[in-house]
Write an enzyme that holds these catalytic residues in place. Structure first.
Site, PDB file in Angstrom:
ATOM      1  N   ASP A  12       0.811  -1.222   0.000  1.00 37.00           N
ATOM      2  CA  ASP A  12       0.000   0.000   0.000  1.00 37.00           C
ATOM      3  C   ASP A  12       0.841   1.268   0.000  1.00 37.00           C
ATOM      4  O   ASP A  12       0.456   2.289   0.549  1.00 37.00           O
ATOM      5  CB  ASP A  12      -0.971   0.005   1.197  1.00 37.00           C
ATOM      6  CG  ASP A  12      -1.718  -1.299   1.270  1.00 37.00           C
ATOM      7  OD1 ASP A  12      -2.238  -1.703   0.217  1.00 37.00           O
ATOM      8  OD2 ASP A  12      -1.740  -1.932   2.328  1.00 37.00           O
ATOM      9  N   HIS A  41      -4.249  -2.677  -5.933  1.00 37.04           N
ATOM     10  CA  HIS A  41      -3.555  -1.488  -6.427  1.00 37.04           C
ATOM     11  C   HIS A  41      -4.582  -0.481  -6.936  1.00 37.04           C
ATOM     12  O   HIS A  41      -5.416  -0.818  -7.766  1.00 37.04           O
ATOM     13  CB  HIS A  41      -2.577  -1.864  -7.558  1.00 37.04           C
ATOM     14  CG  HIS A  41      -1.394  -2.649  -7.063  1.00 37.04           C
ATOM     15  ND1 HIS A  41      -0.368  -3.059  -7.873  1.00 37.04           N
ATOM     16  CD2 HIS A  41      -1.088  -3.084  -5.817  1.00 37.04           C
ATOM     17  CE1 HIS A  41       0.528  -3.706  -7.141  1.00 37.04           C
ATOM     18  NE2 HIS A  41       0.109  -3.752  -5.900  1.00 37.04           N
TER      19      HIS A  41
HETATM   20  P1  IMP Z   1      -2.208 -12.949   3.130  1.00 33.67           P
HETATM   21  O1  IMP Z   1      -1.052 -12.845   2.206  1.00 33.67           O
HETATM   22  O2  IMP Z   1      -3.481 -12.511   2.485  1.00 33.67           O
HETATM   23  O3  IMP Z   1      -2.330 -14.275   3.789  1.00 33.67           O
HETATM   24  O4  IMP Z   1      -1.944 -11.919   4.330  1.00 33.67           O
HETATM   25  C1  IMP Z   1      -0.786 -12.010   5.148  1.00 33.67           C
HETATM   26  C2  IMP Z   1      -0.411 -10.638   5.685  1.00 33.67           C
HETATM   27  O5  IMP Z   1       0.009  -9.816   4.593  1.00 33.67           O
HETATM   28  C3  IMP Z   1      -1.560  -9.878   6.347  1.00 33.67           C
HETATM   29  O6  IMP Z   1      -1.021  -9.042   7.353  1.00 33.67           O
HETATM   30  C4  IMP Z   1      -2.110  -9.018   5.202  1.00 33.67           C
HETATM   31  O7  IMP Z   1      -2.782  -7.874   5.681  1.00 33.67           O
HETATM   32  C5  IMP Z   1      -0.821  -8.654   4.488  1.00 33.67           C
HETATM   33  N1  IMP Z   1      -1.038  -8.386   3.068  1.00 33.67           N
HETATM   34  C6  IMP Z   1      -1.176  -9.279   2.063  1.00 33.67           C
HETATM   35  N2  IMP Z   1      -1.321  -8.647   0.891  1.00 33.67           N
HETATM   36  C7  IMP Z   1      -1.253  -7.339   1.141  1.00 33.67           C
HETATM   37  C8  IMP Z   1      -1.318  -6.168   0.325  1.00 33.67           C
HETATM   38  O8  IMP Z   1      -1.448  -6.201  -0.890  1.00 33.67           O
HETATM   39  N3  IMP Z   1      -1.206  -4.962   0.966  1.00 33.67           N
HETATM   40  C9  IMP Z   1      -1.027  -4.878   2.303  1.00 33.67           C
HETATM   41  N4  IMP Z   1      -0.960  -5.939   3.102  1.00 33.67           N
HETATM   42  C10 IMP Z   1      -1.075  -7.154   2.535  1.00 33.67           C
HETATM   43 MG    MG Z   2      -2.729  -2.257  -1.683  1.00 33.51          MG
END
Ligand code: IMP
Ligand code: MG
Length: 339
Positions: A12, A41
């Site tokens: 982000d 995005h």
């Molecule tokens: P997961 O990859 O969806 O299992 O999430 C694992 C960790 O990564 C969590 O803390 C999510 O909030 C973070 N996370 C995964 N993808 C993103 C993203 O695109 N932006 C911000 N945080 C992410």
């Molecule tokens: Mg994002």
């Protein structure tokens, strides 16, 4: 020329805006999206806003061929919805090895208390699909009739374009410190999120990479669990107007001031050649919409120069507002543009 855009903090950072801008400004032949549909995005352009989970953010530039990496993971419904929203049906292709997340993956994460509770996963089935891929039972793009006609050899297409001296941009996802290898394990995502990993996801070797642009936001945010140095209280986040909601999950993001130590580490882990800083206008409201370096107040230029000194890397792109066009592009004056 091959450029890779990566996140320098916890996701982000505004990679979508930076990639969209580079699409418009440089008109590369190809833009490739990596990662998976857990990464949202956002692109705001001419009064319209797109929240993209799989379509490359450079789509707003009309003639770019849009590719999805073999190392990426899609979901069919998310893909087709976004293709409709972006009108990119005829110029978007996947690799035959692009992975496909199915309902079983989403369901298995939904009832996983470790991922949902401790990690704060986005619960999009990405980790479960990655696990299946490692176990060699995930189904890939070529196995789906719905994707017939949209499959193309992505590594060949990219390497051949580079042989012809065409420009290619690789859009990384998430952030360096969400990396499975280099992040704050176990509070990380299910893949490596550094530049080398994105080159590998696409199928280009390290010697082909010309520029790595690491994207930082003017402050740090994090969704889900895990350490966040200097974390502010919710009241303070609101007071500073740093309050953001996550693109995919709608959760409120945690926030902390810009972290020089993390920025240094991210620059090294990605071997960044340039840095971008987004949302400068949130930190310094008087910079809203500024597009020239010389029009930034002295104290703001100093703030950026301090970061450049600390990370030993030039800050070439500076976001000063939501729209893709709200940007200061210093690449020409700093000697980064060939053409
Ligand atoms: P997961 O990859 O969806 O299992 O999430 C694992 C960790 O990564 C969590 O803390 C999510 O909030 C973070 N996370 C995964 N993808 C993103 C993203 O695109 N932006 C911000 N945080 C992410
Ligand atoms: Mg994002």
């Amino acid at each position: 020329m091959l450029s890779i855009v990566v996140g320098g903090f916890f996701g982000d950072e505004g990679k979508g805006k930076i990639v969209a801008y580079l699409g418009l400004a440089d008109k590369p032949a190809i833009a490739v999206r990596c990662g998976a549909i857990n990464a949202g995005h956002t692109v705001t352009y001419n009064g319209r806003k797109w929240k993209l989970r799989i379509v490359p953010s450079a789509f707003i530039s009309r003639n770019i061929e849009l590719l999805i990496a073999p190392g990426a993971l899609i979901r069919l419904d998310v893909l087709f919805k976004e293709i409709d929203e972006t009108g990119t049906k005829c110029r978007l292709f996947l690799d035959k090895h692009t992975g496909v997340i199915e309902l079983c993956h989403v369901e298995s994460e939904r009832y996983n208390s470790f991922l949902a509770g401790k990690i704060g996963s986005t619960l999009q089935g990405v980790g479960a699909a990655m696990a299946d891929r490692v176990l060699r039972k995930l189904r890939l793009a070529y196995e789906f009739d719905e994707l017939k006609g949209m499959v193309k050899n992505v590594p060949d297409t990219v390497n051949e374009a580079l042989d012809k001296d065409h420009d290619v941009i690789i859009e990384g996802t998430q952030g360096t410190f969400l990396s499975l290898y280099h992040g704050t394990y176990p509070y990380v995502t299910s893949r490596d999120t550094t530049a080398s990993a994105f080159a590998s996801e696409v199928g280009v070797g390290p010697k082909r990479v010309d520029e790595v642009i690491v994207v930082f936001k003017a402050y740090v945010t994090r969704v889900g669990s895990g350490p966040l140095d200097g974390e502010l209280s919710f009241d303070e986040i609101v007071r500073r107007r740093w309050c953001e909601k996550a693109t995919v999950t709608g959760r409120v993001r945690r926030a902390a001031p810009f972290n020089i130590e993390l920025a240094k580490k991210a620059t090294i882990l990605n071997s960044a050649t340039q840095a971008a800083i987004t949302k400068l206008d949130i930190l310094f409201p008087e910079t809203q919409g500024v597009t020239e370096w010389g029009k930034l107040p002295y104290k703001v230029r100093k703030w950026i120069e301090n970061i450049e000194d600390a990370i030993n890397t030039p800050v070439t792109l500076i976001g000063t507002g939501e729209d893709v066009k709200h940007i200061i592009d210093r690449r020409r004056e700093l000697g980064f543009l060939r053409r």
